[in-house]
Design an enzyme around this catalytic site. Sequence first.
Site, short mmCIF file in Angstrom:
data_model
loop_
_atom_site.label_atom_id
_atom_site.label_comp_id
_atom_site.label_asym_id
_atom_site.label_seq_id
_atom_site.Cartn_x
_atom_site.Cartn_y
_atom_site.Cartn_z
N LYS A 141 5.28 -3.18 15.24
CA LYS A 141 5.21 -4.64 15.02
C LYS A 141 6.04 -5.37 16.08
O LYS A 141 5.65 -6.39 16.60
CB LYS A 141 5.69 -4.97 13.61
CG LYS A 141 4.69 -4.50 12.56
CD LYS A 141 5.24 -4.45 11.15
CE LYS A 141 4.20 -3.78 10.25
NZ LYS A 141 4.66 -3.46 8.91
N ASP A 148 2.45 -10.80 4.89
CA ASP A 148 1.77 -9.59 4.42
C ASP A 148 0.69 -9.94 3.39
O ASP A 148 -0.13 -9.10 3.02
CB ASP A 148 2.78 -8.63 3.76
CG ASP A 148 3.13 -7.44 4.66
OD1 ASP A 148 2.33 -7.15 5.57
OD2 ASP A 148 4.19 -6.83 4.43
N GLN A 183 9.45 -4.43 4.89
CA GLN A 183 8.74 -3.17 5.11
C GLN A 183 8.77 -2.32 3.83
O GLN A 183 9.84 -2.05 3.30
CB GLN A 183 9.38 -2.41 6.29
CG GLN A 183 8.64 -1.17 6.70
CD GLN A 183 7.22 -1.46 7.24
OE1 GLN A 183 7.02 -2.36 8.03
NE2 GLN A 183 6.26 -0.68 6.78
#
Length: 291
Positions: A53, A120, A97
């Site tokens: 990322k 997300d 994460q």
Amino acid sequence: MAAILIDGKTIATEIKLEVKDLVSKLRSQGVHPCLAVILVGTDPASHAYVSAKRRMSQEVGIRLIQHNLLQGISEFELIRLIHSLNADSEVHGILVQLPLPAHIEEHNVIEAISPEKDVDGFHPCNVGCLVTGLDTLISCTPHAVSQLMTRSGISTSGKHTVIVGRSNIVGKPLMNLLVQKTVGGNSTVTVCHSGTKNIKNFTVQADILIVAIGKARLVSADMIKPGAVVIDVGINRVEENGKTRLIGDVDFDHARNVASMITPVPGGVGPMTVAMLMKNVVKAATWSIRT
Ligand code: NAD
């Protein structure tokens, strides 16, 4: 005839260029898109995903701020950090994460993120918007699958799509994307999962078969309708001939002789997922000017 390969790397590059262009437009308006990433613990796979990322953020000009937290951090402390990032107008996207250590309730953490910064797309507000067909931050992997098909000229309209896997991050949002009355949707969707009896009965009926289960080569060639489109979301690390390899949930070598189009692993859905994350950061940054 062997199936046409759906090239996730090339399409992801196309999306990266679009994002880069949008980032420079935003920067010319005084907005520098910024993604805050929270990484808890030392899990090597999580660190590798965050590195990917970071690399793509650098390529497209998005600022990425990484918060590394100790494995033993309390849920309270983690949520306190999220609240401070929610309040920071320089931060447009927040990503925690996953997975988190067992002592932290994942849903409490996801729900602490402001929906408009939830790049997300996991917050229940964003999931609700997706279900009802409202413009929202769509979770990255389902969006990646949808874009991969649209940009490869695969029409989903009127087709029977079978999804294998019902997770909150892949199967369920994908089902909701594909049933919408939109371009890239309008499909008749069947979802199979670990409770489905005789999965092959369903998979052989699929015009489009999407597999996201996390079991190496579980889907064999005889489970695929000749001429079907096969999208393999799975990523499995296996030891073969003394080497570690990444392979999908579909038996690619045999499936490619039955399908009309197929994604490889790696090089299919994987590169697209990070590209869709970048798109979400830009979307959130654009919203920050609007609001
Ligand atoms: P998960 O473990 O949360 O869910 C797996 C799903 O598969 C469950 O719904 C379960 O019901 C179903 N399942 C398990 N065994 C089955 C079986 N034998 N038959 C039918 N269904 C079965 O997994 P997930 O997070 O959805 O991820 C699935 C796979 O996709 C994993 O390999 C993961 O690494 C990969 N993944 C890839 C990307 C990407 O960017 N390419 C992103 C997310 C996940």
